[in-house]
Design a protein around this motif. Structure first.
Motif, short mmCIF file in Angstrom:
data_model
loop_
_atom_site.label_atom_id
_atom_site.label_comp_id
_atom_site.label_asym_id
_atom_site.label_seq_id
_atom_site.Cartn_x
_atom_site.Cartn_y
_atom_site.Cartn_z
N LEU A 75 81.13 42.89 39.34
CA LEU A 75 79.62 42.61 39.42
C LEU A 75 79.23 41.49 40.28
O LEU A 75 78.05 41.51 41.07
CB LEU A 75 79.03 42.51 38.16
N ILE A 76 80.06 40.37 40.36
CA ILE A 76 79.70 39.39 41.29
C ILE A 76 79.60 39.38 42.68
O ILE A 76 78.81 38.86 43.48
CB ILE A 76 80.48 38.09 40.83
N GLN A 77 80.52 40.45 43.22
CA GLN A 77 80.28 40.88 44.51
C GLN A 77 79.02 41.73 44.86
O GLN A 77 78.58 41.61 46.24
CB GLN A 77 81.63 41.71 44.71
N LYS A 78 78.57 42.25 43.79
CA LYS A 78 77.14 43.08 44.13
C LYS A 78 76.00 42.26 43.94
O LYS A 78 75.14 42.39 44.63
CB LYS A 78 77.37 44.26 43.13
N ILE A 79 75.89 41.36 43.18
CA ILE A 79 74.58 40.58 42.51
C ILE A 79 74.75 39.02 43.06
O ILE A 79 73.58 38.41 43.00
CB ILE A 79 74.39 40.63 41.23
N GLY A 80 75.95 38.55 43.31
CA GLY A 80 76.11 37.31 43.71
C GLY A 80 76.18 36.37 42.42
O GLY A 80 75.96 36.61 41.31
N SER A 81 76.91 35.27 42.55
CA SER A 81 77.32 34.23 41.50
C SER A 81 76.12 33.39 41.02
O SER A 81 75.87 33.33 39.74
CB SER A 81 78.31 33.25 42.18
N THR A 82 75.17 33.19 41.56
CA THR A 82 74.26 32.50 41.01
C THR A 82 73.29 33.41 40.17
O THR A 82 72.96 32.89 39.11
CB THR A 82 73.12 32.13 42.42
N ARG A 83 72.98 34.58 40.47
CA ARG A 83 72.12 35.45 39.60
C ARG A 83 73.04 35.74 38.48
O ARG A 83 72.45 35.67 37.28
CB ARG A 83 71.80 36.78 40.57
N LYS B 210 60.34 39.74 46.54
CA LYS B 210 60.18 39.76 48.08
C LYS B 210 61.03 40.16 49.09
O LYS B 210 61.06 40.21 50.07
CB LYS B 210 60.08 37.89 48.34
N LYS B 211 61.98 41.17 48.28
CA LYS B 211 62.85 42.12 48.68
C LYS B 211 63.97 41.30 49.67
O LYS B 211 64.48 41.86 50.74
CB LYS B 211 62.12 43.25 49.58
N GLU B 212 64.12 40.09 49.03
CA GLU B 212 65.21 39.36 49.68
C GLU B 212 66.71 39.64 49.41
O GLU B 212 67.82 39.71 50.04
CB GLU B 212 65.12 37.91 49.74
N ILE B 213 66.63 40.19 48.15
CA ILE B 213 67.75 40.66 47.39
C ILE B 213 67.46 42.11 46.63
O ILE B 213 66.46 42.01 46.28
CB ILE B 213 68.39 39.56 46.39
N PRO B 214 68.61 42.75 46.48
CA PRO B 214 68.21 44.17 45.86
C PRO B 214 67.81 43.99 44.35
O PRO B 214 68.49 42.98 43.72
CB PRO B 214 69.47 44.95 46.10
N ALA B 215 67.17 44.99 43.68
CA ALA B 215 66.87 44.81 42.31
C ALA B 215 68.39 45.16 41.70
O ALA B 215 68.96 45.95 42.04
CB ALA B 215 65.73 45.47 41.94
N LEU B 216 68.22 44.78 40.32
CA LEU B 216 69.62 45.25 39.44
C LEU B 216 69.13 46.56 39.09
O LEU B 216 68.13 47.27 38.70
CB LEU B 216 69.48 44.36 38.16
N LEU C 53 64.42 32.91 36.98
CA LEU C 53 62.82 33.13 37.64
C LEU C 53 62.80 33.38 39.39
O LEU C 53 62.34 33.78 39.95
CB LEU C 53 61.80 32.31 37.22
N TRP C 54 63.47 32.15 39.88
CA TRP C 54 63.73 31.84 41.18
C TRP C 54 64.30 33.43 41.94
O TRP C 54 63.68 34.14 42.92
CB TRP C 54 64.45 30.82 41.67
N GLN C 55 65.34 33.83 41.17
CA GLN C 55 65.98 35.03 41.69
C GLN C 55 65.20 36.45 41.66
O GLN C 55 65.24 37.09 42.58
CB GLN C 55 67.11 35.32 40.88
N MET C 56 64.47 36.61 40.44
CA MET C 56 63.26 37.47 40.29
C MET C 56 62.35 37.39 41.22
O MET C 56 61.97 38.35 42.20
CB MET C 56 62.94 37.45 38.93
#
Length: 313
Positions: free
Chosen positions: A197-205, A79-85, A71-74
């Protein structure tokens, strides 16, 4: 020179050094905690539950933590801090959640019903060798002579412990070992598929989403087979499941991720070698599994092979 008059460079070095040691401790402790799940699972089996119940309670109790991170990632996406999937990335996450944390865990815990915690950990530690072999097939990567030596050492070590356990426990060891081997292969496929995929969306997400999706698969399977009555278990099962979910799943998952950010993937992988060693002693302490010379020699071979692979850039 007093600490209040340190130069900016000295302060930066001190901060970097502190970050390294924090990452070093996180990687080592995270590996030990994650590996200890085998011991906790074996303790839980003493109360008459099966593998599906163990993994079901594990995912049920860890799901709230991963949902909060999701939910934090969503929120960051809104807030457009990270791109949508993208749709393709969502489809990949659905597949990764099935392969990496549902199928691999289910096979692992089924296998643990038949083999010792020490043998289970050694077999799972073959995952890097499967990653290497599968990368050769699908990504057309070359295996160097040094890597062949690492493969030989790893499989020799597992074979030594396997044949010793086979002589102690009979043919069920073969069934358990095949299940855990399937788990290791499944997890190796997960690692290969998640690499890009981890390079595109990050390990946390990736971890939060994949673990949440895996929990849905697991709980659907659990409720379909056992129904709501399956949630009624002896009190020790609840206690051990809380330990399993928090100490052996949620905490080590993020501890290792934070360690990678501080000391890098290579150092984290090498510190992961503490896992199979710690399980031998933890299993001896809590489960009274014997520590034999063959186990120590087999573990040394597997660690040597994993060390060679982890140092290979």
């Amino acid at each position: 020179m007093s600490s209040s008059h340190r130069t900016p460079a000295a302060a930066t070095d001190s901060k970097s050094s502190r970050s390294f040691y924090v990452g070093f401790c996180l990687a080592g402790l995270g590996s030990v905690l994650f590996s200890a799940k085998a011991v906790v699972a074996k303790l839980t089996y003493q109360y008459g539950v099966d593998a599906l119940t163990v993994i079901g309670f594990r995912m049920l109790l860890s799901l709230p933590f991963f949902l909060l991170i999701s939910l934090w990632q969503m929120h960051k996406v809104r807030k457009k801090e990270i791109p949508a999937l993208t749709r393709r990335q969502v489809a990949e996450l659905v597949l990764l959640g099935f392969i990496g944390y549902y199928l691999a865990s289910l096979l692992d815990f089924i296998g643990l019903q038949y083999i010792t915690a020490g043998l289970e950990r050694l077999i799972l530690f073959l995952s890097p060798t499967f990653v290497l072999l599968l990368s050769t097939v699908y990504l057309k990567k070359e295996i160097f002579p040094r890597q062949w030596v690492a493969l030989a050492l790893s499989y020799l070590g597992v074979a030594l412990v396997f044949f010793q356990d086979l002589s102690f426990s009979g043919s069920n060891v073969l069934l358990g070992s095949v299940c855990v081997l399937g788990s290791a292969i499944s997890y190796a496929i997960y690692l290969i598929r998640s690499g890009e995929l981890i390079q595109k969306i990050g390990s946390t997400r990736l971890v939060a989403y994949a673990m949440s999706i895996s929990a849905v698969y697991t709980l659907a399977h659990f409720l379909f087979i056992q129904g709501w009555d399956g949630l009624v278990q002896p009190m020790p099962v609840y206690t051990l499941s809380v330990i399993h979910a928090i100490l052996n799943t949620v905490l080590p998952t993020f501890m290792i991720m934070w360690a990678v950010e501080r000391v890098g993937a290579s150092m984290s992988a090498q510190l992961g070698l503490l896992g199979p060693v710690s399980v031998l002693f933890l299993a001896s302490w809590f489960l009274h599994e014997p520590i034999t010379a063959v186990q120590l020699v087999g573990t040394a071979f597997v660690l040597a092979g994993a060390m060679v692979l982890s140092r290979r850039r």
